[in-house]
Design a protein around this motif. Structure first.
Motif, PDB file in Angstrom:
ATOM      1  N   PHE A 118       0.792  -1.223   0.000  1.00  0.00           N
ATOM      2  CA  PHE A 118       0.000   0.000   0.000  1.00  0.00           C
ATOM      3  C   PHE A 118       0.830   1.280   0.000  1.00  0.00           C
ATOM      4  N   TYR A 119       2.161   1.147   0.111  1.00  0.00           N
ATOM      5  CA  TYR A 119       2.961   2.371   0.223  1.00  0.00           C
ATOM      6  C   TYR A 119       4.377   2.112  -0.273  1.00  0.00           C
ATOM      7  N   LYS A 176      18.960   9.493  11.221  1.00  0.00           N
ATOM      8  CA  LYS A 176      19.751   8.369  11.699  1.00  0.00           C
ATOM      9  C   LYS A 176      19.411   7.080  10.956  1.00  0.00           C
ATOM     10  N   GLN A 177      18.648   7.212   9.880  1.00  0.00           N
ATOM     11  CA  GLN A 177      18.221   6.102   9.038  1.00  0.00           C
ATOM     12  C   GLN A 177      17.303   5.131   9.764  1.00  0.00           C
ATOM     13  N   ARG A 178      16.711   5.606  10.861  1.00  0.00           N
ATOM     14  CA  ARG A 178      15.644   4.822  11.472  1.00  0.00           C
ATOM     15  C   ARG A 178      14.405   4.968  10.598  1.00  0.00           C
ATOM     16  N   VAL A 179      13.639   3.892  10.472  1.00  0.00           N
ATOM     17  CA  VAL A 179      12.476   3.898   9.600  1.00  0.00           C
ATOM     18  C   VAL A 179      11.201   3.886  10.446  1.00  0.00           C
ATOM     19  N   TRP A 180      10.352   4.878  10.224  1.00  0.00           N
ATOM     20  CA  TRP A 180       9.091   5.008  10.939  1.00  0.00           C
ATOM     21  C   TRP A 180       7.967   4.561  10.013  1.00  0.00           C
ATOM     22  N   LEU A 181       7.105   3.721  10.515  1.00  0.00           N
ATOM     23  CA  LEU A 181       5.997   3.225   9.710  1.00  0.00           C
ATOM     24  C   LEU A 181       4.757   3.071  10.574  1.00  0.00           C
ATOM     25  N   GLY A 182       3.613   2.970   9.927  1.00  0.00           N
ATOM     26  CA  GLY A 182       2.406   2.847  10.718  1.00  0.00           C
ATOM     27  C   GLY A 182       1.179   2.523   9.899  1.00  0.00           C
ATOM     28  N   GLN A 183       0.088   2.346  10.633  1.00  0.00           N
ATOM     29  CA  GLN A 183      -1.240   2.139  10.073  1.00  0.00           C
ATOM     30  C   GLN A 183      -2.214   2.912  10.947  1.00  0.00           C
ATOM     31  N   GLY A 184      -3.058   3.704  10.315  1.00  0.00           N
ATOM     32  CA  GLY A 184      -3.908   4.618  11.065  1.00  0.00           C
ATOM     33  C   GLY A 184      -4.775   3.964  12.129  1.00  0.00           C
ATOM     34  N   ALA A 213      -1.288   7.426   9.954  1.00  0.00           N
ATOM     35  CA  ALA A 213      -1.782   7.205   8.603  1.00  0.00           C
ATOM     36  C   ALA A 213      -0.935   7.930   7.565  1.00  0.00           C
ATOM     37  N   ALA A 214      -0.192   8.958   7.974  1.00  0.00           N
ATOM     38  CA  ALA A 214       0.673   9.700   7.058  1.00  0.00           C
ATOM     39  C   ALA A 214       1.844  10.255   7.855  1.00  0.00           C
ATOM     40  N   SER A 215       3.000  10.415   7.192  1.00  0.00           N
ATOM     41  CA  SER A 215       4.180  10.877   7.917  1.00  0.00           C
ATOM     42  C   SER A 215       5.160  11.530   6.966  1.00  0.00           C
ATOM     43  N   ALA A 216       6.023  12.365   7.534  1.00  0.00           N
ATOM     44  CA  ALA A 216       7.078  13.024   6.767  1.00  0.00           C
ATOM     45  C   ALA A 216       8.197  13.400   7.722  1.00  0.00           C
ATOM     46  N   THR A 217       9.412  13.527   7.207  1.00  0.00           N
ATOM     47  CA  THR A 217      10.555  13.936   8.000  1.00  0.00           C
ATOM     48  C   THR A 217      11.051  15.281   7.496  1.00  0.00           C
ATOM     49  N   ASP A 218      11.171  16.255   8.418  1.00  0.00           N
ATOM     50  CA  ASP A 218      11.678  17.577   8.023  1.00  0.00           C
ATOM     51  C   ASP A 218      13.166  17.684   8.381  1.00  0.00           C
TER      52      ASP A 218
END
Length: 219
Positions: A118-119, A176-184, A213-218
């Motif tokens: 899905f992503y 730091k190349q950590r990966v954030w993921l999720g499901q709403g 449900a949505a994410s971004a890194t600044d």
């Protein structure tokens, strides 16, 4: 002031001028002249062509005023398309398709047969590709360099590595190349690549009171 060449307006105010763009181009029937309904995926390749896919199994490429369409029999497109160089990646709903790669000529290859997703996400340095699979299949990682010749060196972060997200609907990578993921509706997880382990927080277990449900890194 109306600019007849650029077809926009300039309007003065007390502090700064404003520029208005009154014209938006609309493509009402891009799939061989039929309805452009149920559009699920849009992406733009390195030639500035726009690829548009629908849940009805239509795929069109918009190149200026030229539209090329191919019917994908038996295939329904899901959201989450992405372009990397001269390749375009779509999520096909049928288990026979999964992650699909199209080259700039429209030739198709399946990269995760029998696994839907899905992503899709590419790391800020354009080196790492992430695919969010469904049905507890986990987070899939590959090098972009290996993905493009359709030979992905998949690393799968699933429940055996601490990732209990059922359907990954968002992914982002921090500094730091950590990966954030999720499901709403379920929760969220963080994958630590140096440990090859993930930490999950689920709503059902009372470990968190929200999903992502949505994410971004600044910066």
């Amino acid at each position: 002031l109306y600019d007849s060449i650029q077809r926009n307006y300039y309007i003065g105010s007390f502090n700064k001028p404003f520029r208005f763009f009154p014209y938006l181009k609309k493509y009402p029937a891009i799939f061989n002249g039929v309805s452009a309904a149920n559009i699920h995926a849009i992406t733009q390749d390195d030639k500035n062509r726009v690829w548009v896919a629908s849940y009805d199994g239509n795929l069109s490429v918009l190149d200026g005023n030229k539209v090329t369409t191919q019917r994908q029999a038996g295939l329904t497109f899901l959201p989450g398309a992405i372009s990397i160089g001269s390749y375009n990646y779509f999520n096909g709903e049928s288990l026979n398709y999964g992650l699909l790669q199209y080259d700039d000529a429209g030739n198709k290859r399946s990269l995760t047969k029998n696994v839907n997703g899905f992503y899709q996400y590419v790391s800020p340095d354009n080196k790492r590709y992430y695919f969010g699979a469904g049905n507890h299949k986990g987070l899939w990682l590959a090098n972009v360099a290996a993905l493009q010749p359709a030979k992905p060196n998949w690393q799968i972060v699933d429940s055996t590595k601490g990732n209990y997200i059922q359907n990954t609907t968002t992914i982002t990578e921090d500094k730091k190349q950590r990966v954030w993921l999720g499901q709403g509706s379920k929760g969220w997880a963080v994958y630590y690549p140096e440990k090859q382990k993930a930490v999950t927080r689920l709503i059902a277990k009372g470990e968190t009171n929200f999903g992502i449900a949505a994410s971004a890194t600044d910066a």
